[in-house]
Design an enzyme around this catalytic site. Structure first.
Site, PDB file in Angstrom:
ATOM      1  N   SER A   1       0.856  -1.188   0.000  1.00 25.77           N
ATOM      2  CA  SER A   1       0.000   0.000   0.000  1.00 25.77           C
ATOM      3  C   SER A   1       0.893   1.239   0.000  1.00 25.77           C
ATOM      4  O   SER A   1       1.725   1.389  -0.898  1.00 25.77           O
ATOM      5  CB  SER A   1      -0.952  -0.029   1.202  1.00 25.77           C
ATOM      6  OG  SER A   1      -1.883   1.036   1.127  1.00 25.77           O
TER       7      SER A   1
ATOM      8  N   HIS B   1      -2.612  -1.138  -3.351  1.00 27.43           N
ATOM      9  CA  HIS B   1      -3.785  -0.294  -3.108  1.00 27.43           C
ATOM     10  C   HIS B   1      -3.666   0.991  -3.918  1.00 27.43           C
ATOM     11  O   HIS B   1      -2.894   1.884  -3.582  1.00 27.43           O
ATOM     12  CB  HIS B   1      -3.907   0.035  -1.623  1.00 27.43           C
ATOM     13  CG  HIS B   1      -4.183  -1.155  -0.769  1.00 27.43           C
ATOM     14  ND1 HIS B   1      -3.949  -1.174   0.579  1.00 27.43           N
ATOM     15  CD2 HIS B   1      -4.695  -2.377  -1.070  1.00 27.43           C
ATOM     16  CE1 HIS B   1      -4.289  -2.353   1.080  1.00 27.43           C
ATOM     17  NE2 HIS B   1      -4.744  -3.105   0.092  1.00 27.43           N
TER      18      HIS B   1
ATOM     19  N   ASP C   1      -4.386  -5.291   5.987  1.00 25.58           N
ATOM     20  CA  ASP C   1      -4.719  -6.138   4.849  1.00 25.58           C
ATOM     21  C   ASP C   1      -3.551  -7.076   4.549  1.00 25.58           C
ATOM     22  O   ASP C   1      -2.401  -6.643   4.468  1.00 25.58           O
ATOM     23  CB  ASP C   1      -5.013  -5.259   3.624  1.00 25.58           C
ATOM     24  CG  ASP C   1      -5.517  -6.051   2.430  1.00 25.58           C
ATOM     25  OD1 ASP C   1      -6.052  -7.157   2.640  1.00 25.58           O
ATOM     26  OD2 ASP C   1      -5.378  -5.555   1.295  1.00 25.58           O
TER      27      ASP C   1
END
Length: 364
Positions: free
Chosen positions: A179, A207, A303
């Protein structure tokens, strides 16, 4: 306990409305103090040199010295300042934003495509404040208090030996989750793989919003010289190819007609993420087992933790990027604290570690 001081911010945007909105939101949050605003790149550089802020919010499109030229000088002049790039969501700006991340920007935030969307979107305001909180260099590097002392041996840089007992065959699939700070870090790992990248089928969940992921795939292809793209649903996965999850859609793995294929879906967000690392990792565990190698890299949130557990149960190994080399040690730190990491390795050591594991490799 004394409350932490507000983080200092310089806002650089050619729109008076945007500067005013950002300054008001930051002031109302109580966590930030706007020390200066600028309508062009030169002024942003002057304010940064004067105030040494924790964060600069930098628009790409500005008169005179634009965001990209300003960023190059800001990174060189103030290496301790985190830069968040903001831009309208267009294909051109997606490419420029990724260039900014290569040059040293910590993250990119797409702005709504209309003034009303900017002023009325509570979601955008929340994301703006969340990103600034996550990239704050004064806070993002601090380790969570609940890291147990027993984990210390796994945090030794280059502890690749922890991986080997878990690998019975050289991995044929590399599944990556990242991310904030990810594009630059992922590109570094893929570049460091050298010829080993041709012996792997690589799938990445980064992401990012739509348009950005396609540009990210193009950037990877140009940098490392292998095919890289967003896959379509049902596409047979090929060795020596890098697949990037489309922005706003989940990337998974399925087995259809005896072949391993990409699975693209519009399912609900998982841990507020779509694409989600957990989706890719869980399906890799189900269909690939020990033929997969998981890699969790810099990023906020958790995540990938559940998916890392699935990979470990399936006999696969999971590498977590170490804290010192992560922009934000959220995702990899969560995997480590949950005891799902096979090894914790600094960014510079990840590519060589995977290369050693892959060896000659096998066909996909």
């Amino acid at each position: 306990m004394t409350a932490p001081r507000p983080s200092t911010v310089v806002i650089a945007d050619d729109s008076v409305v945007v500067r005013g909105l950002f300054a008001r939101w930051l002031g109302e949050s109580g966590r930030f103090h706007v020390v200066a605003v600028a309508g062009d790149g030169e002024t942003a550089i002057e304010h940064t040199a004067r105030h040494h802020p924790d964060i600069v919010v930098l628009d790409i499109d500005m008169p005179g010295l634009d965001g990209i030229a300003a960023l190059t000088r800001l990174v060189r002049q103030s290496p301790g300042t985190a830069v968040l790039v903001t831009t309208a969501l267009t294909e051109r700006n997606a490419q420029l934003a990724l260039q900014c991340m290569t040059l040293g920007a910590v993250d990119v935030l797409p702005k709504p495509d209309s003034r009303s969307g900017l002023t009325l979107s509570l979601d955008f305001r929340a994301e703006f404040l969340s990103k600034l909180a996550s990239i704050d260099p004064a806070r993002s590097k601090s380790a969570p208090a609940d890291v147990e002392p027993a984990l210390a041996p796994a945090l030794v840089p280059g502890s690749v030996v922890d991986l080997r007992p878990l690998i019975t065959i050289p991995p044929r699939y590399l599944v990556i989750g990242a991310s904030t700070g990810g594009p630059r870090a992922v590109a570094r790992v893929l570049s460091d793989l050298g010829d080993a990248v041709h012996n792997l089928t690589t799938l990445i969940v980064q992401h990012m919003p739509p348009l950005f992921t396609a540009s990210f795939a193009d950037q990877i292809a140009a940098q490392i010289g292998v095919p890289a793209r967003e896959p379509y649903d049902g596409e047979r996965l090929a060795r020596g190819t890098v697949y990037v999850a489309p922005g706003g859609r989940h990337l998974g793995i399925d087995r259809r007609l005896g072949h391993i294929v990409a699975s693209i879906s519009d399912g609900p967000p998982v841990r507020f993420c779509r694409p989600a690392v957990d989706v890719l990792f869980n399906e890799a565990a189900r269909h690939l087992g020990s033929a997969a190698l998981g890699l969790v890299m810099t990023g906020m949130g958790s995540d990938g933790t559940e998916g890392a557990a699935s990979l470990r149960r399936a006999g696969a190994a999971v590498i977590a990027q170490d804290e010192a080399s992560s922009t934000i040690w959220g995702m990899p730190g969560s995997v480590v604290r949950a005891r799902h990491a096979s090894a914790v390795i600094p960014l510079a050591g990840i590519g060589p570690a995977i290369r050693a594991l892959v060896g000659g490799g096998h066909g996909a």
